[in-house]
Motif scaffolding. Structure first.
Motif, PDB file in Angstrom:
ATOM      1  N   HIS A 170       0.871  -1.176   0.000  1.00  0.00           N
ATOM      2  CA  HIS A 170       0.000   0.000   0.000  1.00  0.00           C
ATOM      3  C   HIS A 170       0.911   1.230   0.000  1.00  0.00           C
ATOM      4  CE1 HIS A 170      -3.611   2.279   0.653  1.00  0.00           C
ATOM      5  NE2 HIS A 170      -3.279   2.645   1.873  1.00  0.00           N
ATOM      6  N   PRO A 171       1.479   1.593  -1.183  1.00  0.00           N
ATOM      7  CA  PRO A 171       2.495   2.648  -1.222  1.00  0.00           C
ATOM      8  C   PRO A 171       1.968   4.064  -1.037  1.00  0.00           C
ATOM      9  CG  PRO A 171       1.996   1.932  -3.438  1.00  0.00           C
ATOM     10  CD  PRO A 171       1.225   1.033  -2.508  1.00  0.00           C
ATOM     11  N   ALA A 172       0.681   4.268  -1.263  1.00  0.00           N
ATOM     12  CA  ALA A 172       0.111   5.609  -1.140  1.00  0.00           C
ATOM     13  C   ALA A 172      -1.390   5.498  -0.922  1.00  0.00           C
ATOM     14  CB  ALA A 172       0.388   6.411  -2.411  1.00  0.00           C
ATOM     15  N   ARG A 173      -1.957   6.574  -0.451  1.00  0.00           N
ATOM     16  CA  ARG A 173      -3.399   6.607  -0.231  1.00  0.00           C
ATOM     17  C   ARG A 173      -4.124   6.317  -1.542  1.00  0.00           C
ATOM     18  NH1 ARG A 173      -7.415  11.183   0.357  1.00  0.00           N
ATOM     19  NH2 ARG A 173      -8.961  10.310   1.779  1.00  0.00           N
ATOM     20  N   GLY A 174      -5.082   5.403  -1.503  1.00  0.00           N
ATOM     21  CA  GLY A 174      -5.869   5.067  -2.678  1.00  0.00           C
ATOM     22  C   GLY A 174      -5.131   4.233  -3.711  1.00  0.00           C
ATOM     23  N   MET A 175      -4.045   3.587  -3.304  1.00  0.00           N
ATOM     24  CA  MET A 175      -3.212   2.855  -4.258  1.00  0.00           C
ATOM     25  C   MET A 175      -2.663   1.579  -3.618  1.00  0.00           C
ATOM     26  SD  MET A 175      -1.866   3.023  -7.329  1.00  0.00           S
ATOM     27  CE  MET A 175      -2.392   4.699  -7.609  1.00  0.00           C
ATOM     28  N   TYR A 176      -2.766   0.482  -4.363  1.00  0.00           N
ATOM     29  CA  TYR A 176      -2.134  -0.777  -3.972  1.00  0.00           C
ATOM     30  C   TYR A 176      -1.212  -1.192  -5.109  1.00  0.00           C
ATOM     31  CZ  TYR A 176      -5.681  -0.980  -0.360  1.00  0.00           C
ATOM     32  OH  TYR A 176      -6.468  -0.687   0.725  1.00  0.00           O
ATOM     33  N   THR A 177      -0.158  -1.899  -4.767  1.00  0.00           N
ATOM     34  CA  THR A 177       0.742  -2.435  -5.789  1.00  0.00           C
ATOM     35  C   THR A 177       0.845  -3.931  -5.587  1.00  0.00           C
ATOM     36  OG1 THR A 177       1.976  -0.364  -5.847  1.00  0.00           O
ATOM     37  CG2 THR A 177       3.036  -2.285  -6.835  1.00  0.00           C
ATOM     38  N   TRP A 178       0.543  -4.674  -6.635  1.00  0.00           N
ATOM     39  CA  TRP A 178       0.524  -6.133  -6.622  1.00  0.00           C
ATOM     40  C   TRP A 178       1.867  -6.606  -7.157  1.00  0.00           C
ATOM     41  CZ3 TRP A 178      -3.914  -9.113  -9.515  1.00  0.00           C
ATOM     42  CH2 TRP A 178      -3.947 -10.455  -9.087  1.00  0.00           C
ATOM     43  N   LEU A 179       2.726  -7.059  -6.298  1.00  0.00           N
ATOM     44  CA  LEU A 179       4.103  -7.413  -6.637  1.00  0.00           C
ATOM     45  C   LEU A 179       4.301  -8.908  -6.843  1.00  0.00           C
ATOM     46  CD1 LEU A 179       5.784  -5.047  -4.028  1.00  0.00           C
ATOM     47  CD2 LEU A 179       5.613  -4.690  -6.493  1.00  0.00           C
ATOM     48  N   ASP A 180       3.380  -9.534  -7.518  1.00  0.00           N
ATOM     49  CA  ASP A 180       3.475 -10.970  -7.761  1.00  0.00           C
ATOM     50  C   ASP A 180       4.387 -11.212  -8.969  1.00  0.00           C
ATOM     51  OD1 ASP A 180       3.136 -13.655  -8.415  1.00  0.00           O
ATOM     52  OD2 ASP A 180       1.015 -13.649  -7.865  1.00  0.00           O
ATOM     53  N   ARG A 200       2.499   4.315 -11.122  1.00  0.00           N
ATOM     54  CA  ARG A 200       1.874   4.617  -9.828  1.00  0.00           C
ATOM     55  C   ARG A 200       1.661   6.117  -9.671  1.00  0.00           C
ATOM     56  NH1 ARG A 200       4.031   6.861  -5.708  1.00  0.00           N
ATOM     57  NH2 ARG A 200       6.138   6.290  -6.315  1.00  0.00           N
ATOM     58  N   CYS A 201       2.675   6.899 -10.008  1.00  0.00           N
ATOM     59  CA  CYS A 201       2.570   8.355  -9.876  1.00  0.00           C
ATOM     60  C   CYS A 201       1.445   8.907 -10.752  1.00  0.00           C
ATOM     61  CB  CYS A 201       3.892   9.018 -10.241  1.00  0.00           C
ATOM     62  SG  CYS A 201       5.226   8.674  -9.068  1.00  0.00           S
ATOM     63  N   VAL A 202       1.371   8.447 -11.990  1.00  0.00           N
ATOM     64  CA  VAL A 202       0.320   8.924 -12.892  1.00  0.00           C
ATOM     65  C   VAL A 202      -1.050   8.464 -12.392  1.00  0.00           C
ATOM     66  CG1 VAL A 202      -0.596   8.857 -15.244  1.00  0.00           C
ATOM     67  CG2 VAL A 202       1.874   9.031 -14.873  1.00  0.00           C
ATOM     68  N   ALA A 203      -1.160   7.214 -11.987  1.00  0.00           N
ATOM     69  CA  ALA A 203      -2.443   6.685 -11.501  1.00  0.00           C
ATOM     70  C   ALA A 203      -2.933   7.436 -10.271  1.00  0.00           C
ATOM     71  CB  ALA A 203      -2.321   5.196 -11.201  1.00  0.00           C
ATOM     72  N   GLN A 204      -2.016   7.913  -9.439  1.00  0.00           N
ATOM     73  CA  GLN A 204      -2.401   8.681  -8.262  1.00  0.00           C
ATOM     74  C   GLN A 204      -3.072   9.999  -8.642  1.00  0.00           C
ATOM     75  OE1 GLN A 204       1.521   7.590  -5.986  1.00  0.00           O
ATOM     76  NE2 GLN A 204       0.246   8.867  -4.680  1.00  0.00           N
ATOM     77  N   GLY A 205      -2.830  10.465  -9.850  1.00  0.00           N
ATOM     78  CA  GLY A 205      -3.439  11.712 -10.309  1.00  0.00           C
ATOM     79  C   GLY A 205      -4.894  11.576 -10.690  1.00  0.00           C
TER      80      GLY A 205
END
Length: 192
Positions: free
Chosen positions: A46-56, A70-75
């Protein structure tokens, strides 16, 4: 792979392993189900608010672009990569930087690694599955932010790899004091 993961997989593929909650809502998935799934899954962060990263590692994501995506998606929905970050993603010259520049339609809360650029422009391109500012616009926006050595390396790379932009490169080279006939030799005029 369970049913929720099957629903999340297209979102994660689109965003290089990232799962933005705004995309989850648009897909009609309950965000609380994602929160519970992530809490019990050792391959999810859970690297940021409203964001999960699936590292499979078993999944075929473009891992090289995970942080940028991730940075763009956070926008949010109409965000896109902007200026020097576009050039860096496209590996055009020696840009590098501390921040990822992301254009967004509305103001955002400041973040350490992201610089939000308010922009109403929704005409975007896509590169490596990431929404980006068009190359000509990114090049024009970046030039005043770069030192002369980086400017020369970017202009040289764009001229070499994107011949359709040759006229623009010549114009920018003249505007920033470079002898456009000798960009690869980084010939500088006007004391630069």
């Amino acid at each position: 792979m369970n049913t929720l993961e099957q629903k999340l997989l297209p979102i994660a593929r689109k965003w290089s392993g990232n799962i933005p909650i705004w995309e989850v809502r648009e897909a009609g998935i309950d965000p609380s189900a994602v929160r519970h799934w992530a809490a019990d899954n050792p391959t999810v962060t859970h690297p940021a608010r409203g964001m999960y990263t699936w590292l499979d590692p078993e999944l075929d994501f473009d891992w090289e672009t995970t942080d940028t995506a991730r940075c763009v998606a956070q926008g949010g929905k109409n965000a896109y990569l902007w200026g020097p970050s576009v050039l860096e993603l496209m590996e055009l010259g020696e840009v590098g930087g501390y921040y990822t520049y992301v254009a967004v339609p509305t103001r955002r809360r400041a973040q350490d690694d992201i610089r939000w650029i308010p922009s109403a422009d929704t005409s975007i391109s896509v590169y490596r599955n990431i929404p980006i500012q068009s190359l000509p616009d990114a090049l024009t926006a970046s030039m005043p932010m770069l030192d002369p050595r980086k400017q020369a390396s970017v202009l040289d790379a764009v001229e070499r790899e994107h011949p359709e932009c040759r006229a623009m490169v010549g114009q920018l080279a003249g505007q920033y004091g470079f002898d456009d006939g000798h960009l690869s030799g980084v010939t500088v005029v006007n004391g630069r």
